[in-house]
Write a protein that holds these residues in place. Structure first.
Motif, PDB file in Angstrom:
ATOM      1  N   ARG A  63       7.362 -23.765  68.656  1.00 17.94           N
ATOM      2  CA  ARG A  63       6.340 -23.143  67.840  1.00 17.94           C
ATOM      3  C   ARG A  63       6.842 -22.127  66.353  1.00 17.94           C
ATOM      4  O   ARG A  63       7.574 -22.062  66.254  1.00 17.94           O
ATOM      5  CB  ARG A  63       7.007 -21.826  69.278  1.00 17.94           C
ATOM      6  N   ILE A  64       5.919 -22.634  65.665  1.00 15.50           N
ATOM      7  CA  ILE A  64       5.953 -22.423  64.435  1.00 15.50           C
ATOM      8  C   ILE A  64       5.334 -21.330  63.723  1.00 15.50           C
ATOM      9  O   ILE A  64       3.590 -21.135  64.484  1.00 15.50           O
ATOM     10  CB  ILE A  64       4.838 -23.907  63.518  1.00 15.50           C
ATOM     11  N   VAL A  65       5.881 -20.738  63.046  1.00 12.09           N
ATOM     12  CA  VAL A  65       4.936 -20.066  62.457  1.00 12.09           C
ATOM     13  C   VAL A  65       5.382 -19.757  60.984  1.00 12.09           C
ATOM     14  O   VAL A  65       6.076 -20.456  60.635  1.00 12.09           O
ATOM     15  CB  VAL A  65       5.320 -17.855  63.131  1.00 12.09           C
ATOM     16  N   LYS A  66       4.043 -18.847  60.378  1.00 18.21           N
ATOM     17  CA  LYS A  66       3.700 -19.317  58.457  1.00 18.21           C
ATOM     18  C   LYS A  66       3.704 -17.354  58.277  1.00 18.21           C
ATOM     19  O   LYS A  66       2.607 -16.036  58.613  1.00 18.21           O
ATOM     20  CB  LYS A  66       3.038 -19.702  58.153  1.00 18.21           C
ATOM     21  N   TYR A  67       3.977 -16.875  56.924  1.00 17.83           N
ATOM     22  CA  TYR A  67       4.498 -16.092  56.902  1.00 17.83           C
ATOM     23  C   TYR A  67       3.969 -15.400  55.270  1.00 17.83           C
ATOM     24  O   TYR A  67       3.453 -16.600  54.334  1.00 17.83           O
ATOM     25  CB  TYR A  67       5.899 -15.392  55.864  1.00 17.83           C
ATOM     26  N   LEU A  68       2.795 -14.828  55.582  1.00 20.92           N
ATOM     27  CA  LEU A  68       1.732 -14.073  54.257  1.00 20.92           C
ATOM     28  C   LEU A  68       2.206 -15.006  53.215  1.00 20.92           C
ATOM     29  O   LEU A  68       1.626 -15.146  52.150  1.00 20.92           O
ATOM     30  CB  LEU A  68       1.067 -13.555  54.728  1.00 20.92           C
ATOM     31  N   VAL A  69       3.045 -14.020  52.671  1.00 20.78           N
ATOM     32  CA  VAL A  69       4.440 -14.338  51.754  1.00 20.78           C
ATOM     33  C   VAL A  69       5.099 -14.886  52.439  1.00 20.78           C
ATOM     34  O   VAL A  69       5.529 -15.651  51.072  1.00 20.78           O
ATOM     35  CB  VAL A  69       3.567 -12.944  50.898  1.00 20.78           C
ATOM     36  N   ALA A  70       6.818 -13.600  52.708  1.00 16.39           N
ATOM     37  CA  ALA A  70       7.585 -14.622  52.987  1.00 16.39           C
ATOM     38  C   ALA A  70       8.611 -13.372  53.958  1.00 16.39           C
ATOM     39  O   ALA A  70       7.821 -12.373  53.979  1.00 16.39           O
ATOM     40  CB  ALA A  70       8.520 -14.705  51.459  1.00 16.39           C
ATOM     41  N   PRO A  71       9.100 -13.885  54.666  1.00 16.70           N
ATOM     42  CA  PRO A  71       9.921 -13.278  55.563  1.00 16.70           C
ATOM     43  C   PRO A  71      10.784 -12.023  54.636  1.00 16.70           C
ATOM     44  O   PRO A  71      10.472 -11.560  53.821  1.00 16.70           O
ATOM     45  CB  PRO A  71      11.065 -13.671  56.236  1.00 16.70           C
ATOM     46  N   ALA A  72      11.296 -10.895  55.906  1.00 17.68           N
ATOM     47  CA  ALA A  72      11.555  -9.516  54.743  1.00 17.68           C
ATOM     48  C   ALA A  72      13.016  -9.859  55.018  1.00 17.68           C
ATOM     49  O   ALA A  72      13.654  -9.834  53.932  1.00 17.68           O
ATOM     50  CB  ALA A  72      11.534  -8.443  56.510  1.00 17.68           C
ATOM     51  N   LYS A 201      10.782 -18.659  42.792  1.00 18.61           N
ATOM     52  CA  LYS A 201      10.806 -17.280  42.221  1.00 18.61           C
ATOM     53  C   LYS A 201      10.305 -16.054  43.459  1.00 18.61           C
ATOM     54  O   LYS A 201      11.112 -14.996  43.931  1.00 18.61           O
ATOM     55  CB  LYS A 201       9.321 -16.995  41.449  1.00 18.61           C
ATOM     56  N   ILE A 202      10.273 -16.646  44.340  1.00 22.06           N
ATOM     57  CA  ILE A 202       9.879 -16.159  45.333  1.00 22.06           C
ATOM     58  C   ILE A 202      10.732 -16.017  46.406  1.00 22.06           C
ATOM     59  O   ILE A 202      11.631 -14.425  47.090  1.00 22.06           O
ATOM     60  CB  ILE A 202       9.000 -16.916  46.658  1.00 22.06           C
ATOM     61  N   VAL A 203      12.211 -16.591  47.031  1.00 21.75           N
ATOM     62  CA  VAL A 203      12.835 -16.702  47.008  1.00 21.75           C
ATOM     63  C   VAL A 203      14.235 -15.872  46.088  1.00 21.75           C
ATOM     64  O   VAL A 203      14.896 -14.899  46.657  1.00 21.75           O
ATOM     65  CB  VAL A 203      14.024 -18.511  47.379  1.00 21.75           C
ATOM     66  N   ALA A 204      14.074 -16.089  44.861  1.00 24.93           N
ATOM     67  CA  ALA A 204      15.218 -15.188  43.912  1.00 24.93           C
ATOM     68  C   ALA A 204      14.777 -14.052  43.919  1.00 24.93           C
ATOM     69  O   ALA A 204      15.644 -12.440  43.819  1.00 24.93           O
ATOM     70  CB  ALA A 204      14.823 -15.867  42.570  1.00 24.93           C
ATOM     71  N   ALA A 205      13.108 -13.062  43.778  1.00 24.26           N
ATOM     72  CA  ALA A 205      12.572 -12.130  44.917  1.00 24.26           C
ATOM     73  C   ALA A 205      13.262 -10.879  46.131  1.00 24.26           C
ATOM     74  O   ALA A 205      13.669 -10.648  45.876  1.00 24.26           O
ATOM     75  CB  ALA A 205      11.127 -12.088  44.434  1.00 24.26           C
ATOM     76  N   LEU A 206      13.363 -12.039  47.420  1.00 26.55           N
ATOM     77  CA  LEU A 206      14.486 -11.691  48.698  1.00 26.55           C
ATOM     78  C   LEU A 206      15.166 -11.704  47.919  1.00 26.55           C
ATOM     79  O   LEU A 206      15.628 -10.568  48.915  1.00 26.55           O
ATOM     80  CB  LEU A 206      13.565 -12.991  49.447  1.00 26.55           C
ATOM     81  N   LEU A 207      16.105 -12.422  47.315  1.00 24.61           N
ATOM     82  CA  LEU A 207      17.811 -12.218  47.569  1.00 24.61           C
ATOM     83  C   LEU A 207      17.789 -10.986  46.516  1.00 24.61           C
ATOM     84  O   LEU A 207      19.035 -10.104  46.591  1.00 24.61           O
ATOM     85  CB  LEU A 207      17.999 -13.454  46.526  1.00 24.61           C
ATOM     86  N   ARG A 208      17.217 -10.067  45.874  1.00 25.75           N
ATOM     87  CA  ARG A 208      17.008  -9.498  45.100  1.00 25.75           C
ATOM     88  C   ARG A 208      16.469  -8.201  45.588  1.00 25.75           C
ATOM     89  O   ARG A 208      16.618  -7.080  45.028  1.00 25.75           O
ATOM     90  CB  ARG A 208      16.360  -9.734  43.836  1.00 25.75           C
ATOM     91  N   GLY A 209      16.046  -8.521  46.451  1.00 29.29           N
ATOM     92  CA  GLY A 209      15.828  -6.939  47.976  1.00 29.29           C
ATOM     93  C   GLY A 209      14.545  -6.961  47.177  1.00 29.29           C
ATOM     94  O   GLY A 209      13.581  -5.602  47.491  1.00 29.29           O
TER      95      GLY A 209
END
Length: 397
Positions: A63-72, A201-209
């Motif tokens: 079962r595979i899901v895709k986040y529109l931008v990124a997970p919380a 850049k998306i990952v970095a933004a998530l890590l910064r909250g």
């Protein structure tokens, strides 16, 4: 001798690595395009999820899901798909250096097309790769790529014009490889300079909250779609060096133009099916007409003259004299051409028995096309090709 042996082995190693890496890159690319198009909405999906897909493989269900931008919240383990693309290009460029640049006199230059030195041909090849990619990149960054259909048409015409130019500067084999290498360079640059950096850049933004900028994912998706539609043409171009009636005929640039059109059309069929929309079956009619057109164009004969133009069929003796003087220095039990230690592909043309046995191959490579001699290094004339073509016609009846 050792230089020839090392070159041969390097060619094998880089070609093997190039093919294996390309399989991994194209396979993952096709899979994710299929996955993206087959996602379906569902009521029980987490917030921010675009859709899901259920798949079965190897006895298990996924079962595979895709986040529109990124997970919380970013998971601890994250798989990046990038090294397949990088390895494909690096091994391909190394192979290009070993085969086309170091042996430019045979595979990149054709003095009947343009009298270049190996250094001039190599520089033209490298610089044109860089300049053409920069033009593509500038067009994308200017916002033109957001207008999909006009950008696609413009990109197609751009590649066709480049192909025409390449076939009037380099050998046919070199020109086909050049346009294929250019498309491959554009594709891997999309991964290296846009898709992966935007994901980081998306990952970095998530890590910064922070909430990632959705434009980053959109830009990466745009380049991914470009790669998807360019894949099939580049595959044909990369294997075209095995088919002299494609690259070594007078209208070879038109053949590339058809290939560049058919590839995206065929991808469109599969993309529509993956998305669950009505299958555009008309695609296969267009593809069939395109293949028929390629077949007719491949019969146009070599550059500089129409094969088979003689009024009377020559004798075997006339054809043998041409073959011995233009071909047998390489295709012999003991080749005398510098750097060649054995007859290419084991084909000998140094006596009557072997010449008769290989009549079809001779016609395909040296009469109906100008693939041999490579780069026309022995300066076979159009009249000589016509003599061989007329003899082959009587030989293979």
């Amino acid at each position: 001798m050792w230089g020839s042996i090392v070159s041969e082995w390097l060619g094998l190693i880089f070609r093997w690595l190039h093919v294996v890496a390309a399989i991994g890159w194209i396979g993952s690319s096709f899979y994710f395009i299929h996955l993206d198009l087959s996602l379906k909405p569902s009521a029980d999906l987490p917030e921010g999820v675009q859709g899901e897909a259920w798949q079965v493989h190897g006895g298990g269900f996924y079962r595979i899901v895709k986040y529109l931008v990124a997970p919380a919240k970013l998971p601890d383990d994250l798989t990046w798909f990038k090294w397949e693309a990088y390895t494909t290009w690096l091994s391909g460029f190394a192979l290009m250096v070993v085969v086309y640049y170091l042996d430019a006199e045979l595979f990149l230059v054709d003095k009947s097309v343009l009298d270049l030195t190996p250094l001039q041909a190599g520089l033209f090849s490298f610089v044109s790769l860089l300049v053409a990619w920069l033009l593509y990149e500038a067009a994308c960054r200017s916002g033109l790529a957001q207008h999909e259909l006009p950008f696609a048409i413009g990109g197609y015409l751009f590649l066709v014009l480049l192909t025409y130019a390449f076939t009037h500067v380099l050998s046919g084999r070199g020109a086909f490889n050049q346009i294929g290498a250019l498309i491959g360079t554009i594709m891997v640059a999309n991964v290296f300079l846009t898709i992966i950096p935007n994901q980081k850049k998306i990952v970095a933004a998530l890590l910064r909250g922070e909430t990632p900028d959705p434009r980053l994912g959109k830009a990466g998706k745009e380049r991914s779609v470009h790669n998807n539609y360019l894949t099939l043409p580049v595959l044909v171009l990369m294997i075209s060096n095995h088919y002299p009636l494609l690259f070594a005929t007078r209208l070879n640039w038109l053949i590339v133009a058809i290939v560049l059109a058919l590839g995206p059309i065929i991808r469109h069929f599969f993309n529509e099916r993956h998305a669950g929309r009505a299958s555009p079956w008309w695609v296969w009619g267009v593809a069939a007409l395109g293949m028929i057109a390629i077949g007719l164009l491949s019969a146009a004969g070599p550059r500089g003259g129409q094969a088979g133009a003689l009024s009377t069929a020559p004798t075997y003796a006339a054809a043998e004299e041409i073959i011995l003087s233009r071909c047998s220095m390489c295709h012999a039990a003991e080749p005398v051409w510098e750097g060649i230690t054995t007859a290419p592909k084991g084909i000998r043309l140094d006596d009557a028995e072997h010449i008769h046995r290989n009549a079809r191959l001779i016609g395909r490579n040296a009469a109906w096309a100008s693939a041999m001699p490579p780069g026309n290094v022995t300066e076979m004339t159009a009249e000589e090709r016509a003599v061989i073509a007329a003899w082959v016609e009587t030989e293979v009846r």
